[in-house]
Design a protein around this motif. Structure first.
Motif, mmCIF file in Angstrom:
data_model
loop_
_atom_site.group_PDB
_atom_site.id
_atom_site.type_symbol
_atom_site.label_atom_id
_atom_site.label_comp_id
_atom_site.label_asym_id
_atom_site.label_seq_id
_atom_site.Cartn_x
_atom_site.Cartn_y
_atom_site.Cartn_z
ATOM 1 N N LEU A 111 10.626 -3.762 80.579
ATOM 2 C CA LEU A 111 10.650 -4.129 79.165
ATOM 3 C C LEU A 111 11.268 -5.512 78.933
ATOM 4 O O LEU A 111 10.921 -6.176 77.958
ATOM 5 C CB LEU A 111 11.440 -3.094 78.350
ATOM 6 N N VAL A 112 12.165 -5.927 79.792
ATOM 7 C CA VAL A 112 12.834 -7.229 79.604
ATOM 8 C C VAL A 112 12.343 -8.299 80.588
ATOM 9 O O VAL A 112 12.893 -9.400 80.614
ATOM 10 C CB VAL A 112 14.379 -7.085 79.695
ATOM 11 N N CYS B 298 24.105 0.793 87.775
ATOM 12 C CA CYS B 298 25.322 1.448 87.303
ATOM 13 C C CYS B 298 25.182 1.581 85.790
ATOM 14 O O CYS B 298 24.435 0.834 85.160
ATOM 15 C CB CYS B 298 26.564 0.592 87.581
ATOM 16 N N THR B 299 25.912 2.524 85.221
ATOM 17 C CA THR B 299 25.889 2.702 83.772
ATOM 18 C C THR B 299 27.300 2.661 83.207
ATOM 19 O O THR B 299 28.280 2.892 83.915
ATOM 20 C CB THR B 299 25.254 4.056 83.382
ATOM 21 N N GLN B 300 27.369 2.362 81.925
ATOM 22 C CA GLN B 300 28.620 2.376 81.192
ATOM 23 C C GLN B 300 28.301 2.834 79.767
ATOM 24 O O GLN B 300 27.376 2.320 79.146
ATOM 25 C CB GLN B 300 29.244 0.980 81.176
ATOM 26 N N THR B 301 29.071 3.792 79.269
ATOM 27 C CA THR B 301 28.883 4.275 77.907
ATOM 28 C C THR B 301 29.878 3.559 77.002
ATOM 29 O O THR B 301 31.085 3.743 77.140
ATOM 30 C CB THR B 301 29.090 5.803 77.829
ATOM 31 N N VAL B 302 29.350 2.713 76.121
ATOM 32 C CA VAL B 302 30.177 1.921 75.208
ATOM 33 C C VAL B 302 29.413 1.744 73.894
ATOM 34 O O VAL B 302 28.687 0.790 73.726
ATOM 35 C CB VAL B 302 30.532 0.536 75.793
ATOM 36 N N ASN B 303 29.602 2.690 72.959
ATOM 37 C CA ASN B 303 28.894 2.642 71.683
ATOM 38 C C ASN B 303 27.400 2.438 71.921
ATOM 39 O O ASN B 303 26.743 1.655 71.254
ATOM 40 C CB ASN B 303 29.452 1.541 70.786
ATOM 41 N N GLY B 304 26.900 3.117 72.893
ATOM 42 C CA GLY B 304 25.540 3.000 73.389
ATOM 43 C C GLY B 304 25.627 3.024 74.906
ATOM 44 O O GLY B 304 26.578 3.572 75.463
ATOM 45 N N TYR B 305 24.661 2.421 75.545
ATOM 46 C CA TYR B 305 24.610 2.450 77.001
ATOM 47 C C TYR B 305 24.394 1.056 77.565
ATOM 48 O O TYR B 305 23.496 0.341 77.139
ATOM 49 C CB TYR B 305 23.474 3.361 77.478
ATOM 50 N N LYS B 306 25.222 0.668 78.524
ATOM 51 C CA LYS B 306 25.026 -0.560 79.279
ATOM 52 C C LYS B 306 24.481 -0.173 80.643
ATOM 53 O O LYS B 306 24.917 0.808 81.247
ATOM 54 C CB LYS B 306 26.337 -1.329 79.459
ATOM 55 N N TYR B 307 23.563 -0.974 81.123
ATOM 56 C CA TYR B 307 22.984 -0.778 82.448
ATOM 57 C C TYR B 307 23.166 -2.072 83.235
ATOM 58 O O TYR B 307 22.829 -3.149 82.757
ATOM 59 C CB TYR B 307 21.491 -0.445 82.348
ATOM 60 N N PHE B 308 23.716 -1.948 84.409
ATOM 61 C CA PHE B 308 23.855 -3.053 85.342
ATOM 62 C C PHE B 308 22.849 -2.773 86.453
ATOM 63 O O PHE B 308 22.952 -1.738 87.122
ATOM 64 C CB PHE B 308 25.276 -3.120 85.897
ATOM 65 N N VAL B 309 21.863 -3.660 86.628
ATOM 66 C CA VAL B 309 20.736 -3.357 87.511
ATOM 67 C C VAL B 309 20.523 -4.480 88.517
ATOM 68 O O VAL B 309 20.491 -5.660 88.151
ATOM 69 C CB VAL B 309 19.437 -3.155 86.695
ATOM 70 N N LEU C 163 21.888 -4.888 80.770
ATOM 71 C CA LEU C 163 21.091 -4.459 79.627
ATOM 72 C C LEU C 163 21.957 -3.623 78.703
ATOM 73 O O LEU C 163 22.901 -2.973 79.151
ATOM 74 C CB LEU C 163 19.896 -3.613 80.088
ATOM 75 N N TYR C 164 21.608 -3.598 77.429
ATOM 76 C CA TYR C 164 22.355 -2.787 76.471
ATOM 77 C C TYR C 164 21.386 -2.082 75.533
ATOM 78 O O TYR C 164 20.435 -2.686 75.040
ATOM 79 C CB TYR C 164 23.313 -3.656 75.659
ATOM 80 N N LYS C 165 21.658 -0.798 75.312
ATOM 81 C CA LYS C 165 20.859 -0.015 74.362
ATOM 82 C C LYS C 165 21.812 0.716 73.435
ATOM 83 O O LYS C 165 22.492 1.656 73.839
ATOM 84 C CB LYS C 165 19.967 0.986 75.085
ATOM 85 N N PRO C 166 21.881 0.278 72.156
ATOM 86 C CA PRO C 166 22.708 1.011 71.198
ATOM 87 C C PRO C 166 22.181 2.431 71.028
ATOM 88 O O PRO C 166 21.008 2.700 71.327
ATOM 89 C CB PRO C 166 22.552 0.215 69.897
ATOM 90 N N ILE C 167 23.003 3.307 70.529
ATOM 91 C CA ILE C 167 22.608 4.708 70.385
ATOM 92 C C ILE C 167 21.298 4.849 69.618
ATOM 93 O O ILE C 167 20.422 5.597 70.020
ATOM 94 C CB ILE C 167 23.742 5.531 69.735
ATOM 95 N N ASN C 168 21.130 4.146 68.534
ATOM 96 C CA ASN C 168 19.898 4.235 67.749
ATOM 97 C C ASN C 168 19.196 2.891 67.661
ATOM 98 O O ASN C 168 18.719 2.496 66.601
ATOM 99 C CB ASN C 168 20.199 4.751 66.330
ATOM 100 N N GLY C 169 19.132 2.172 68.765
ATOM 101 C CA GLY C 169 18.548 0.838 68.714
ATOM 102 C C GLY C 169 17.670 0.537 69.897
ATOM 103 O O GLY C 169 17.390 1.393 70.730
ATOM 104 N N GLN C 170 17.251 -0.716 69.955
ATOM 105 C CA GLN C 170 16.365 -1.175 71.016
ATOM 106 C C GLN C 170 17.142 -1.761 72.191
ATOM 107 O O GLN C 170 18.204 -2.350 72.012
ATOM 108 C CB GLN C 170 15.430 -2.258 70.486
ATOM 109 N N LEU C 171 16.558 -1.630 73.349
ATOM 110 C CA LEU C 171 17.109 -2.211 74.572
ATOM 111 C C LEU C 171 17.095 -3.733 74.463
ATOM 112 O O LEU C 171 16.125 -4.319 73.980
ATOM 113 C CB LEU C 171 16.256 -1.771 75.765
#
Length: 104
Positions: free
Chosen positions: A32-33, A54-65, A79-87
């Motif tokens: 997608l990116v 790796c993942t991190q939960t911080v007011n949504g989800y961070k992905y280190f790829v 990458l960052y994906k808010p709980i109700n938002g777009q990546l």
């Protein structure tokens, strides 16, 4: 957490998980990116395969790829994906090797 996108180890809220092999869901996010990554780096990739994350939960989800871009070259994406938002793509780190650890 979103299905198929969490690392295998449980972590405390805000902590970064241990690296895990990339899943199909992670590969889909990386795809997608891809255009944004290519624009930031000023080049295109015929090989673009997520290998580890790796993942991190911080007011949504961070992905280190970690992404294999061919010729023994790798890039790291944040990458960052808010709980109700777009990546979205936050950071691209170029000129990485297979042995370079993901940011933690």
């Amino acid at each position: 957490m979103e299905p198929q996108m969490k690392a295998t180890t449980r972590t405390a809220l805000g902590a970064v998980s241990d690296p895990a092999p990339a899943t199909q869901a992670i590969q889909s996010n990386v795809e997608l990116v891809k255009k944004d990554v290519e624009e930031k780096l000023g080049r295109t990739f015929s090989v673009y395969q997520a290998t580890q994350f790796c993942t991190q939960t911080v007011n949504g989800y961070k992905y280190f790829v970690k992404v294999d871009v061919g010729n023994s070259e790798f890039i790291h994406l944040e990458l960052y994906k808010p709980i109700n938002g777009q990546l979205s793509l936050l950071i691209v780190e170029d000129k990485k090797s297979e042995s370079d650890p993901l940011k933690k």
